[in-house]
Structures are given as structure tokens and as C-alpha cells.
Design a protein around this motif. Structure first.
Motif, PDB file in Angstrom:
ATOM      1  N   LEU A 116      27.641  -9.929 -31.347  1.00 34.96           N
ATOM      2  CA  LEU A 116      27.805 -11.255 -31.948  1.00 34.96           C
ATOM      3  C   LEU A 116      26.480 -12.016 -32.006  1.00 34.96           C
ATOM      4  O   LEU A 116      26.418 -13.127 -32.527  1.00 34.96           O
ATOM      5  N   LYS A 117      25.427 -11.416 -31.401  1.00 32.62           N
ATOM      6  CA  LYS A 117      24.053 -11.935 -31.437  1.00 32.62           C
ATOM      7  C   LYS A 117      23.913 -13.349 -30.862  1.00 32.62           C
ATOM      8  O   LYS A 117      23.351 -14.247 -31.500  1.00 32.62           O
ATOM      9  N   PRO A 118      24.418 -13.573 -29.643  1.00 33.34           N
ATOM     10  CA  PRO A 118      24.149 -14.878 -29.004  1.00 33.34           C
ATOM     11  C   PRO A 118      22.772 -14.885 -28.352  1.00 33.34           C
ATOM     12  O   PRO A 118      22.252 -13.832 -27.958  1.00 33.34           O
ATOM     13  N   ASN A 119      22.164 -16.041 -28.250  1.00 35.80           N
ATOM     14  CA  ASN A 119      20.916 -16.204 -27.505  1.00 35.80           C
ATOM     15  C   ASN A 119      21.165 -16.695 -26.092  1.00 35.80           C
ATOM     16  O   ASN A 119      20.351 -16.456 -25.187  1.00 35.80           O
ATOM     17  N   ILE A 120      22.289 -17.433 -25.920  1.00 42.42           N
ATOM     18  CA  ILE A 120      22.638 -17.995 -24.607  1.00 42.42           C
ATOM     19  C   ILE A 120      24.112 -17.738 -24.351  1.00 42.42           C
ATOM     20  O   ILE A 120      24.946 -17.932 -25.242  1.00 42.42           O
ATOM     21  N   ILE A 121      24.436 -17.299 -23.135  1.00 39.42           N
ATOM     22  CA  ILE A 121      25.831 -17.109 -22.722  1.00 39.42           C
ATOM     23  C   ILE A 121      26.082 -18.001 -21.513  1.00 39.42           C
ATOM     24  O   ILE A 121      25.380 -17.907 -20.501  1.00 39.42           O
ATOM     25  N   VAL A 122      27.070 -18.880 -21.629  1.00 49.15           N
ATOM     26  CA  VAL A 122      27.441 -19.784 -20.536  1.00 49.15           C
ATOM     27  C   VAL A 122      28.850 -19.423 -20.078  1.00 49.15           C
ATOM     28  O   VAL A 122      29.775 -19.370 -20.889  1.00 49.15           O
ATOM     29  N   SER A 123      29.000 -19.151 -18.781  1.00 54.16           N
ATOM     30  CA  SER A 123      30.287 -18.704 -18.241  1.00 54.16           C
ATOM     31  C   SER A 123      30.697 -19.580 -17.065  1.00 54.16           C
ATOM     32  O   SER A 123      29.846 -20.080 -16.319  1.00 54.16           O
ATOM     33  N   THR A 124      32.010 -19.738 -16.894  1.00 52.04           N
ATOM     34  CA  THR A 124      32.524 -20.488 -15.748  1.00 52.04           C
ATOM     35  C   THR A 124      32.670 -19.603 -14.518  1.00 52.04           C
ATOM     36  O   THR A 124      32.942 -20.110 -13.426  1.00 52.04           O
ATOM     37  N   LEU A 125      32.493 -18.278 -14.680  1.00 47.84           N
ATOM     38  CA  LEU A 125      32.681 -17.320 -13.586  1.00 47.84           C
ATOM     39  C   LEU A 125      31.361 -16.637 -13.241  1.00 47.84           C
ATOM     40  O   LEU A 125      30.390 -16.706 -13.988  1.00 47.84           O
ATOM     41  N   GLN A 126      31.367 -15.957 -12.087  1.00 53.35           N
ATOM     42  CA  GLN A 126      30.231 -15.123 -11.735  1.00 53.35           C
ATOM     43  C   GLN A 126      30.144 -13.945 -12.695  1.00 53.35           C
ATOM     44  O   GLN A 126      31.160 -13.468 -13.200  1.00 53.35           O
ATOM     45  N   ILE A 127      28.945 -13.460 -12.944  1.00 52.70           N
ATOM     46  CA  ILE A 127      28.726 -12.327 -13.844  1.00 52.70           C
ATOM     47  C   ILE A 127      28.108 -11.186 -13.050  1.00 52.70           C
ATOM     48  O   ILE A 127      27.224 -11.402 -12.207  1.00 52.70           O
ATOM     49  N   ASN A 128      28.591  -9.987 -13.308  1.00 55.92           N
ATOM     50  CA  ASN A 128      28.098  -8.801 -12.616  1.00 55.92           C
ATOM     51  C   ASN A 128      26.578  -8.686 -12.741  1.00 55.92           C
ATOM     52  O   ASN A 128      26.005  -8.929 -13.806  1.00 55.92           O
ATOM     53  N   ASN A 129      25.923  -8.313 -11.638  1.00 56.30           N
ATOM     54  CA  ASN A 129      24.457  -8.232 -11.624  1.00 56.30           C
ATOM     55  C   ASN A 129      23.922  -7.217 -12.631  1.00 56.30           C
ATOM     56  O   ASN A 129      22.876  -7.428 -13.249  1.00 56.30           O
ATOM     57  N   TYR A 130      24.644  -6.105 -12.790  1.00 57.45           N
ATOM     58  CA  TYR A 130      24.218  -5.099 -13.763  1.00 57.45           C
ATOM     59  C   TYR A 130      24.308  -5.663 -15.181  1.00 57.45           C
ATOM     60  O   TYR A 130      23.425  -5.427 -16.015  1.00 57.45           O
ATOM     61  N   ALA A 131      25.367  -6.448 -15.450  1.00 57.67           N
ATOM     62  CA  ALA A 131      25.511  -7.081 -16.764  1.00 57.67           C
ATOM     63  C   ALA A 131      24.390  -8.089 -16.998  1.00 57.67           C
ATOM     64  O   ALA A 131      23.844  -8.181 -18.114  1.00 57.67           O
ATOM     65  N   ILE A 132      24.018  -8.843 -15.963  1.00 61.07           N
ATOM     66  CA  ILE A 132      22.930  -9.812 -16.092  1.00 61.07           C
ATOM     67  C   ILE A 132      21.628  -9.097 -16.442  1.00 61.07           C
ATOM     68  O   ILE A 132      20.859  -9.561 -17.297  1.00 61.07           O
ATOM     69  N   LYS A 133      21.376  -7.949 -15.803  1.00 60.80           N
ATOM     70  CA  LYS A 133      20.158  -7.186 -16.098  1.00 60.80           C
ATOM     71  C   LYS A 133      20.165  -6.679 -17.540  1.00 60.80           C
ATOM     72  O   LYS A 133      19.146  -6.727 -18.240  1.00 60.80           O
ATOM     73  N   LEU A 134      21.330  -6.196 -18.002  1.00 57.58           N
ATOM     74  CA  LEU A 134      21.422  -5.713 -19.383  1.00 57.58           C
ATOM     75  C   LEU A 134      21.192  -6.850 -20.383  1.00 57.58           C
ATOM     76  O   LEU A 134      20.503  -6.667 -21.393  1.00 57.58           O
ATOM     77  N   PHE A 135      21.767  -8.031 -20.098  1.00 48.21           N
ATOM     78  CA  PHE A 135      21.556  -9.176 -20.981  1.00 48.21           C
ATOM     79  C   PHE A 135      20.082  -9.586 -20.984  1.00 48.21           C
ATOM     80  O   PHE A 135      19.524  -9.932 -22.034  1.00 48.21           O
TER      81      PHE A 135
END
Length: 326
Positions: A116-135
Motif C-alpha cells: 500500500l506504500k505507506p511512509n508512516i505506520i501508527v499502531s495502538t499495539l506493540q509491533i514485533n521486533n522482526y517486523a520493525i526491522k523489516l519496515f
């Protein structure tokens, strides 16, 4: 004080009267004043959007983005093992297949979001560390553990859809935008305060005022004064619109001139700090204090005070008569 009044006028003007008249809109939720210690009042700023306290999970993520695409989510970016392996929940298992499944699931989910080509992702929950690294590798800024109230405000400021489920990704939800996204870092007394700023938002429903000064007492006084003036100018804008709807003509700037004169006459002193010795002090305070934010509405003193004034007048008159007879 003149700079404060001029600044508040600038704050209230961009918000449309239609927005202010909306029954579901409360401007106190969208016009925020944040106190940040350090620097001086001259460095205070008005942000046409929202600012809230948050720190990025990885320093390598972009901290300054112009015209970003903003995705707001409330679903977890995490591998839920309980929903995928109930049959073996009471048996010993090797960790390697589980870790492999987790990484594969998260990688596919990250790719699906990235499409979907976002530049910023804002979440109300914790995000997996591996996912954060991929982003981060995809040059996408991630803001996890955001308050739901801030997410809802950000949705209204940026015209973004809040994505509550993974299935909604297939429907190509609307991604919001703003003029500038920036990470702000302020240092004061060996403490660092981290904020994220979404400035120049397309939907003019509010703003954020960043007050800077080393003295916290000064910040508190300025914030109290600004709060009163914001109420006054928003009310003035609504009253002026009402008068125009009723085909009543007022001179240009008449209401703002009256209000500015009243604000310049009063001292911005807390009511609790005033020492009232008798009812006369209270009457004097009522006559001097700005009770109504409307420049056209004048309140009479309370009935009890008026009766006390009449009683005092009668007593003084009786004393004068008694002295005259003597």
C-alpha cells in the motif's frame, strides 16, 4: 501580551465555523497546548496539526518526511501461535519450525502492508521486533503503542482510515497525509523529551501550541492565559457568524477590538491567589474580572451582593441622619 492575543487570533481563524458548529466537535479536544521546558517563550510555535509524546523504536528510521502517506492500524503485527497449532498445544515441539513459521508469517504481512506504500505506520499495539526491522529496511517509519485517542485525532486531521483488521488491507483503505512529519527532541536538565509532529494537516479542525520556557511557573501562567483567550476568540467567531446569519451588521473588528481592550485591562491572576477580606473586595473583583468571553454580554453582580450593597447604603443613610440630629 499583545503577541499572545495576536497568536490566538491566528489560531482560531483557520478553523471553519461549520466545524465549530458540529455537535460532535469539541474544539478543546483538538486545540492543545503543550508545555516543554527549555529555551524561551520567543521560540514557542503553532503547529497546524497534532503533536504527541513518542519515541521511534529504531534510530535509523526517517525522522523528517514531506507529504508522507500515513497508515493507522489497530490490529497486531504479530504471529499468533494459539490459533494455528491447537492440536499440538500439549506436546513438546521443536523451536526451529515455530520460529520459521513466525518469521514467514510476519514477512508476508509486512509485504502486504508495504504494497500500500505507506511512509508512516501508527499502531495502538506493540509491533514485533522482526517486523520493525523489516519496515526500517523498507524506509518506513513505525510508531507503536500509540494512544487510541491520539490515533482517532490523527485520523481526523489527516483524513486517514483506521484499519482494524488485516482483511481490510485488501480493500485498499485510504491513507492519510500531512505537509511535514518530524521527530522532535528537546533536552532540559539532562532529560530528553521526544515528540512526533504531524504539521500542515489538510483538515483544519485544530492545532497544537508548543510553549517553551525554562521556568515552569511562567509556562503555567501563559497556558492558563492562552486557554482563556482561545475560548474567547472561538466564541467571538461563532457570535460574529450568528450576527451575520441574522443580517445584523457590526463594524469590522469591533468585537475583537472590545475583547482585546478587556484582555489588556485585566491581570492574569489566579482567582485562588486573591485574598478577599470582605464583600466589598468581592464586588470590586466582580466589576474588574472578565466573567464572560463575549464582548457584548455583561453580567450583573449576584443578587446577594446587590442586597448587601442596598443594606450598606441604608445603614450609612441612617448614620448620617443620626449624626445630623445630634
Amino acid at each position: 501580551r499583545f503577541r499572545l492575543v495576536t497568536g490566538v487570533q491566528t489560531c482560531a481563524l483557520p478553523i471553519s465555523t461549520t466545524t465549530l458548529n458540529d455537535s460532535n466537535y469539541n474544539f478543546t479536544n483538538y486545540i492543545k497546548i503543550k508545555k516543554i521546558q527549555g529555551s524561551s517563550l520567543n521560540n514557542s510555535k503553532i503547529i497546524e496539526g497534532i503533536v504527541f509524546s513518542k519515541k521511534l523504536p529504531i534510530r535509523s528510521m526517517p525522522t523528517l518526511i514531506e507529504n508522507p502517506k500515513i497508515m493507522l492500524i489497530t490490529f497486531p503485527i504479530e504471529y499468533d501461535q494459539s490459533n494455528n497449532d491447537n492440536s499440538n498445544s500439549y506436546h513438546f515441539q521443536s523451536l526451529e519450525p515455530l520460529i520459521s513459521q513466525q518469521y514467514e508469517f510476519i514477512k508476508k504481512l509486512v509485504d502486504r502492508i508495504s504494497n500500500l506504500k505507506p511512509n508512516i505506520i501508527v499502531s495502538t499495539l506493540q509491533i514485533n521486533n522482526y517486523a520493525i526491522k523489516l519496515f526500517s529496511d523498507k524506509n518506513i517509519t513505525v510508531i507503536p503503542s500509540c494512544k487510541l485517542s491520539n490515533l482517532i485525532k490523527l485520523s481526523k486531521f489527516t483524513n486517514s482510515t483506521i484499519i482494524t483488521s488485516i482483511d481490510i488491507l485488501a480493500l485498499k483503505p485510504n491513507l492519510g497525509t500531512c505537509g511535514i512529519f518530524k521527530v522532535l527532541n528537546y533536552k532540559f536538565n539532562d532529560l530528553v523529551y521526544n515528540y512526533v509532529k504531524f504539521d500542515k494537516c489538510p483538515n483544519k479542525i485544530g492545532l497544537t501550541i508548543l510553549l517553551r520556557d525554562k521556568n515552569i511557573d511562567v509556562l503555567n501562567k501563559v497556558k492558563n492565559s492562552l486557554t482563556i483567550m482561545i475560548y474567547a476568540f472561538v466564541n467571538l467567531k461563532l457570535e460574529s457568524s450568528f450576527l451575520r446569519d441574522q443580517c445584523l451588521k457590526i463594524q469590522n473588528g469591533q468585537g475583537q477590538k472590545i475583547l482585546t481592550e478587556n484582555l489588556n485591562k485585566i491581570e492574569f491572576t489566579s482567582l485562588y491567589s486573591i485574598n478577599l477580606k470582605n464583600y466589598e473586595d468581592f464586588i470590586s473583583l466582580v466589576n474588574e474580572r472578565l466573567i464572560s468571553t463575549s464582548p457584548w454580554i455583561k453580567f450583573k453582580p449576584p443578587l446577594v451582593l446587590m442586597e448587601l450593597e442596598n443594606l450598606k447604603f441604608k445603614i450609612n443613610r441612617s448614620e448620617e441622619r443620626r449624626v445630623g440630629k445630634e
